[in-house]
Design a protein around this motif. Structure first.
Motif, mmCIF file in Angstrom:
data_model
loop_
_atom_site.group_PDB
_atom_site.id
_atom_site.type_symbol
_atom_site.label_atom_id
_atom_site.label_comp_id
_atom_site.label_asym_id
_atom_site.label_seq_id
_atom_site.Cartn_x
_atom_site.Cartn_y
_atom_site.Cartn_z
ATOM 1 N N HIS A 67 0.863 -1.174 0.000
ATOM 2 C CA HIS A 67 0.000 0.000 0.000
ATOM 3 C C HIS A 67 0.906 1.233 0.000
ATOM 4 N N GLN A 88 0.737 5.695 0.991
ATOM 5 C CA GLN A 88 -0.027 6.843 1.468
ATOM 6 C C GLN A 88 0.787 8.100 1.237
ATOM 7 N N LYS A 134 -3.479 12.310 1.635
ATOM 8 C CA LYS A 134 -4.311 11.377 0.873
ATOM 9 C C LYS A 134 -4.550 10.110 1.671
ATOM 10 N N GLN A 135 -5.572 9.379 1.254
ATOM 11 C CA GLN A 135 -5.860 8.110 1.908
ATOM 12 C C GLN A 135 -4.865 7.043 1.453
ATOM 13 N N ARG A 136 -4.688 6.057 2.306
ATOM 14 C CA ARG A 136 -3.832 4.939 1.939
ATOM 15 C C ARG A 136 -4.494 4.171 0.806
ATOM 16 N N GLU A 137 -3.702 3.794 -0.198
ATOM 17 C CA GLU A 137 -4.247 3.063 -1.329
ATOM 18 C C GLU A 137 -3.478 1.766 -1.556
#
Length: 120
Positions: free
Chosen positions: A37, A39, A43-46
Motif C-alpha cells: 500500500h 499513502q 491522501k488516503q492509503r491506497e
C-alpha cells in the motif's frame, strides 16, 4: 504471529527505479497474501499491488506496467518485493507492506513503512 520488516525506500529522480523489500517471519505458513500500500501526504492509503499464495498478482491501474510484485520463499521467511520502474513524482508516498494472515480469524499485519520520494 507474523512480523514484517521493510527496506529499500529512498530518493530517486523521475524515470528511475527502486526496489522495496518486505521480509516476513514468524507464522509465515498462515500468510494468505501480501500487499503493498502507499499513502501520500494528505491522501488516503491506497492498495498498490497484491500477491496471493498461488502467486497470482494484481495491481492498481496507476502502477500497471511499471511496478512488479514478487515473492521469494525461504525456509523460515518470505520476502516480497516491489520493483518500481519509470517512477513519477506522483508515486511519492510512504509505502507499507501488509500481510493477510489466517487463524481463528483473518487479520492484517503491517510493516513500519518506508519513504519513497520521486523528484521531478
Amino acid at each position: 504471529q507474523v512480523q514484517l520488516v521493510e527496506s529499500g525506500g529512498g530518493l530517486v529522480q523521475a524515470g528511475g527505479s527502486l526496489r522495496l523489500s518486505c521480509a516476513a517471519s514468524g507464522s509465515i505458513a498462515n500468510i494468505a497474501g501480501m500487499n503493498w500500500h502507499r499513502q501520500a501526504p494528505g491522501k488516503q492509503r491506497e492498495l498498490v499491488a497484491t500477491i496471493i499464495s498461488g502467486g497470482r498478482t494484481n495491481y492498481a491501474d496507476s502502477v500497471k506496467g511499471r511496478f512488479t510484485i514478487s515473492r521469494d520463499n525461504a525456509k523460515n521467511t518470505v520476502t516480497v518485493y516491489l520493483q518500481m520502474n519509470s517512477l513519477k513524482p506522483e508515486d511519492t508516498a510512504v509505502y507499507y507492506c501488509n500481510a493477510v494472515v489466517t487463524g481463528p480469524t483473518l487479520y492484517n499485519v503491517w510493516g513500519q513503512g518506508t519513504q519513497v520520494t520521486v523528484s521531478s
